[in-house]
Design a protein around this motif. Structure first.
Motif, PDB file in Angstrom:
ATOM      1  N   VAL A  90       0.906  -1.116   0.026  1.00  0.00           N
ATOM      2  CA  VAL A  90       0.009   0.153  -0.104  1.00  0.00           C
ATOM      3  C   VAL A  90       0.969   1.236   0.087  1.00  0.00           C
ATOM      4  O   VAL A  90       2.041   1.030   0.102  1.00  0.00           O
ATOM      5  CB  VAL A  90      -0.985   0.025   1.178  1.00  0.00           C
ATOM      6  N   ARG A  91       0.131   2.501  -0.078  1.00  0.00           N
ATOM      7  CA  ARG A  91       1.132   3.763  -0.256  1.00  0.00           C
ATOM      8  C   ARG A  91       0.689   4.589   1.249  1.00  0.00           C
ATOM      9  O   ARG A  91      -0.438   4.410   1.771  1.00  0.00           O
ATOM     10  CB  ARG A  91       0.768   4.433  -1.387  1.00  0.00           C
ATOM     11  N   ASP A  92       1.443   5.565   1.338  1.00  0.00           N
ATOM     12  CA  ASP A  92       1.394   6.390   2.617  1.00  0.00           C
ATOM     13  C   ASP A  92       0.119   7.225   1.928  1.00  0.00           C
ATOM     14  O   ASP A  92      -0.138   7.560   0.761  1.00  0.00           O
ATOM     15  CB  ASP A  92       2.605   7.614   2.401  1.00  0.00           C
ATOM     16  N   HIS A  93      -0.740   7.582   3.053  1.00  0.00           N
ATOM     17  CA  HIS A  93      -1.866   8.433   2.763  1.00  0.00           C
ATOM     18  C   HIS A  93      -3.107   7.601   2.263  1.00  0.00           C
ATOM     19  O   HIS A  93      -4.362   8.102   2.221  1.00  0.00           O
ATOM     20  CB  HIS A  93      -1.589   9.632   2.136  1.00  0.00           C
ATOM     21  N   ASP A  94      -2.843   6.243   1.736  1.00  0.00           N
ATOM     22  CA  ASP A  94      -4.109   5.489   1.336  1.00  0.00           C
ATOM     23  C   ASP A  94      -5.177   5.370   2.438  1.00  0.00           C
ATOM     24  O   ASP A  94      -4.885   5.170   3.909  1.00  0.00           O
ATOM     25  CB  ASP A  94      -3.639   3.872   1.068  1.00  0.00           C
ATOM     26  N   ARG A  95      -6.361   5.546   2.093  1.00  0.00           N
ATOM     27  CA  ARG A  95      -7.598   5.408   3.077  1.00  0.00           C
ATOM     28  C   ARG A  95      -7.703   3.748   3.475  1.00  0.00           C
ATOM     29  O   ARG A  95      -7.450   2.957   2.953  1.00  0.00           O
ATOM     30  CB  ARG A  95      -8.705   5.998   2.619  1.00  0.00           C
ATOM     31  N   VAL A  96      -8.104   3.655   4.736  1.00  0.00           N
ATOM     32  CA  VAL A  96      -8.308   2.357   5.223  1.00  0.00           C
ATOM     33  C   VAL A  96      -9.786   2.201   5.752  1.00  0.00           C
ATOM     34  O   VAL A  96     -10.020   3.147   6.539  1.00  0.00           O
ATOM     35  CB  VAL A  96      -7.451   1.912   6.395  1.00  0.00           C
ATOM     36  N   PHE A  97     -10.429   1.084   5.365  1.00  0.00           N
ATOM     37  CA  PHE A  97     -12.008   1.009   5.972  1.00  0.00           C
ATOM     38  C   PHE A  97     -12.138  -0.016   6.471  1.00  0.00           C
ATOM     39  O   PHE A  97     -11.495  -1.351   6.318  1.00  0.00           O
ATOM     40  CB  PHE A  97     -12.930   1.204   4.606  1.00  0.00           C
TER      41      PHE A  97
END
Length: 836
Positions: free
Chosen positions: A389-396
């Motif tokens: 994943v990448r920095d600042h990706d949203r997580v739900f």
């Protein structure tokens, strides 16, 4: 059972049944193995239905059974047996779509309450009143009806009104969608929708360019958000709605438990104190957590445009958990800054900017380097995930383990959650039976006596404490002891087994008493008159030469159709060019057709919302000055309005889903003079229907069929700033298409009422088979030409006129050169494949 406001829950399995009842539903709707509009739910066999009905009725919960699919003529004998079974099993009502089912039900189970399914597309007061007069007890309104119209309909009708309050939305008017059917052969009208609206589409222009490429829009342009009206409960109740309906027969029982429990508490809060009605923040959070595509109140408060659509994700998006702070590829560790609590066994979904989504189940996690079982908001938690994943990706968070356990407690404990309080009186006297009398909170009474005669105790006489210990053992019954009264005379001895037997007998008696009000007398089994009539109808061929009708929306198109051989013109209704069709144009069309000595039918809008009714009646009033040969209607409300204003024949269009002969007989009783058969009929069905039909029949043979009609407009929503209040009408400046994953293109048109119509990109063509329609007795064939230009109309009309005249002797058929006038973008529709 009469309630102030009914909370109606969806049930697709046994666990969901228990979940719905125990979490507070007043009524549930479910289906048997046949004739229900959710054929892929688990559903119930006959034994399961009997048990479900008994389980619900014991708790004063009503059972409505969905019988809301279109039915083939060959299925009516089986349907008749099924309807009798539902009546005798104690179903409280049946939901129906098919007018043939209505006719049969009225004949063989006349006392069974009928509910008009949302599949009947009822969206105005007149439609409600028609069904009221036909003996229906309830109407489920279309999801597109506004709060204002709901209030108006409730205030001006005497029938029960049911509305959807939560769950998935159809983008098309229910009962009017052919998209799943045409694309994949799975008919929504037969309960087998494949949900093509949840697939990705690109909005393209005439050059094939993605017009939303640089816009802030996703690819799921036909996927609505889920409905959520928790905050609107006071308005809905005050509007006069009888039943608040949750969608979700395909959902898991935890969903049912969570949503029903949340709305139950919301309704009870309002009924307890209107002034103090509040919705807890956790309630909305729980609704989002259990399942959401983001939420909308749909059309209750206007047209939300793009904000009604879940264009970035067509399935559950969960609750925003936080954002990625960092990711270590070597160890696959990710650090997340939390907005919400996180627990072991929760499931999270990373919305990755590049490469899709990453899903992970939380098996372990660290906070500040320490292993924890749960983490709090603002914690920085470290977990291991399977992909980058990448920095600042949203997580739900898409699965909350603790919430799911709370939801399961409504249905997996084996014991009732919502019990019926009961007072129990016990009396015992030497020389008499031991007696247990139960009186529950609703006033029902059950008495149980022992065969054993009480004796003089030698050692341990009965005590209140000892009796209570046995009487409290109500176990898996629905009852719970509130007050116990013991009347013991003398030192009495009664064996414990006898006390338990008396208690059991008392429970059995009170259960019978509670169920008695739901019991129906057995039906007299006689063959239904409609089925007898069907058997006796002639099977002889009705060979005829069909007349040719061309459906158009402009005078120029009508003129070209007439010049090239049309016998009938179907004029007006909804235009495909977004322009209003005026009374003057209807008059000009009438005069033009009369000058050619041909016949004219005036079309009507497929959807007639309450705000359109006044102008529609004015239009009908104008028709009295130039009465057409017939008026083509699309729903029950229009039949009544036309009959009240214009003395002419009435034709029921394909949108009324005429799929069998009993529907035709029903429509004839209402004053209809002819019908267009459903495009979902295959040739064998057409032949069977036509040979027994009591009305002239029409079949659509050519054109780009309408697959959807929707209040939602993709162009206005994403290009026209519809959500800001005033649409800039981009549909009038260019032509647009939806392009799917297989590069198939579906034309989009908007009518004068700003509704979007999705058309089939493949043109229905029955050129080589025209002669068959005459051979089986179809009275009229129809070219859907609204989407054609005038030149195309001339060519197509002329060819059909030739095929009608020459039949199989037409040189293009005789010499097998039909491909010279057809391309690979044609379809034979369902004529040779039918639907599931």
């Amino acid at each position: 059972m009469k309630v102030l406001i009914e909370l109606l829950a969806p049930v697709g399995s046994q666990d969901a049944l228990v979940a719905a009842v125990e979490s507070g539903a007043n009524a549930i709707y479910l289906a048997g193995r046949m004739f229900g509009a959710r054929a892929y739910a688990d559903n119930f066999d006959e034994a399961g239905l009997r048990d479900a009905i008994r389980f619900a009725h014991m708790r004063n919960v009503l059972i409505n059974v969905t019988v809301n699919t279109m039915v083939d003529d060959q299925e009516f004998k089986e349907l008749a047996q099924y309807l009798r079974f539902l009546y005798e099993a104690g179903a409280d009502a049946i939901l129906v779509q098919d007018l043939g089912v209505v006719k049969l039900a009225r004949e063989i189970i006349p006392n069974m309450p009928l509910h008009a399914s949302t599949q009947m597309t009822v969206h105005n007061l007149e439609g409600v009143r028609v069904l009221q007069d036909l003996g229906f007890t309830r109407v489920v309104l279309a999801r597109e009806v506004s709060m204002e119209d709901i209030r108006y309909i409730c205030a001006n009708s005497e029938i029960e009104i049911e509305v959807f309050i939560h769950g998935a939305l159809c983008v098309c008017y229910s009962g009017q969608c052919l998209m799943s059917s045409i694309i994949g052969g799975r008919s929504g009208n037969r309960g087998r929708c494949a949900q093509p609206c949840r697939l990705p589409y690109t909005l393209v222009d005439s050059e094939g360019n993605d017009v939303l490429e640089n816009a802030d829009a996703g690819n799921y342009l036909l996927s609505p958000r889920d409905m959520n009206t928790l905050d609107l409960l006071p308005e809905l109740i005050e509007a006069g709605v009888t039943s608040l309906k949750i969608e979700g027969r395909m959902k898991r029982p935890e969903y049912v438990a969570t949503v029903v429990d949340t709305y139950r508490r919301g309704i009870d809060s309002y009924l307890l104190s209107k002034a103090d009605f509040t919705i807890a923040e956790n309630d909305q959070k729980n609704l989002a957590q259990i399942f959401n595509r983001d939420f909308t109140s749909a059309y209750l408060k206007g047209k939300p445009g793009r904000f009604m659509m879940s264009d970035r994700r067509p399935n559950n998006r969960g609750v925003l958990l936080g954002r990625v702070l960092s990711y270590k590829a070597a160890t696959q560790e990710v650090i997340i800054k939390l907005n919400e609590e996180l627990h072991i066994n929760d499931i999270v979904d990373f919305w990755v900017k590049v490469g899709g989504r990453v899903n992970a189940t939380i098996r372990s996690m660290l906070v500040n380097g320490v292993s924890v079982l749960q983490a709090a908001p603002n914690d920085e938690v470290t977990i291991v995930i399977p992909s980058a994943v990448r920095d600042h990706d949203r997580v739900f968070k898409v699965f909350d383990a603790q919430m799911m356990e709370r939801a399961r407690a409504f249905f997996n404990t084996g014991a009732p959650v919502r019990r019926i309080m009961a007072d129990i009186k016990v009396s015992s006297e030497i020389g008499k039976p031991f007696v247990v009398e139960i009186k529950d909170q609703d006033g029902y009474i059950g008495v149980g006596k022992t065969d054993f005669i009480a004796e003089q105790a030698r050692k341990r006489p009965l005590t209140e404490e000892g009796i209570r210990k046995q009487i409290e053992r109500l176990g898996t019954t629905v009852f719970s002891l509130e007050n116990l009264t013991c009347e013991i005379t003398g030192d009495v001895m009664v064996p414990i087994s006898e006390i338990n037997e008396a208690r059991r007998r008392a429970v059995e008696m009170i259960e019978r008493a509670r169920l008695e009000k739901f019991t129906r007398l057995p039906l007299e089994i006689v063959e239904a008159a409609p089925l007898k009539k069907q058997v006796k109808m002639s099977r002889q061929s009705r060979m005829t030469k069909p007349e040719l009708l061309v459906s158009v929306d402009t005078l120029a198109k009508a003129k070209n159709a007439l010049e090239h051989g049309a016998d009938w013109i179907l004029f007006g209704g909804e235009s495909y060019n977004h322009e209003v069709i005026s009374v003057k144009q209807y008059r000009q069309a009438y005069d033009m057709v009369r000058s050619y000595h041909k016949k004219i039918s005036f079309n009507t809008p497929r959807i007639l919302k309450q705000w359109q009714v006044k102008s529609f009646n004015k239009l009908l009033q104008a028709f009295q000055e130039f009465i057409p040969d017939e008026i083509c209607v699309h729903n029950l409300s229009q039949i009544r309005m036309v009959k009240a204003k214009v003395d002419t024949k009435i034709h029921a269009d394909f949108s009324m889903n005429v799929y069998n002969n009993l529907s035709i007989e029903f429509l004839k009783e209402l004053g209809v003079s002819g019908v267009t058969l459903s495009p979902e009929c295959n040739f064998a069905q057409v032949e069977s229907i036509v040979r027994r039909s009591v009305l002239p029949t029409e079949c659509i043979v050519h054109g780009n069929l309408e697959l959807m009609v929707s209040e939602y407009c993709a162009m206005g929503s994403f290009l026209g700033d519809l959500d800001k209040g005033t649409c800039t009408q981009p549909c009038t400046k260019a032509q647009y298409w939806f392009k799917d994953r297989k590069n198939e293109k579906f034309p989009l048109v908007t009518d004068q009422f700003c509704r979007m119509h999705v058309l089939n990109g493949k043109e229905l063509s029955m050129y080589p088979h025209v002669h068959k329609f005459g051979q089986i007795g179809v009275n009229r064939i129809r070219i859907e030409a609204k989407y054609f230009d005038v030149k195309r109309i001339a060519v197509v009309t002329n060819l059909y006129k030739e095929f009608l005249a020459l039949g199989e002797d037409h040189p293009l058929i005789a010499d097998d050169k039909i491909k010279t006038i057809e391309n690979d973008q044609i379809t034979r529709g369902h004529y040779f494949r039918g639907v599931l």
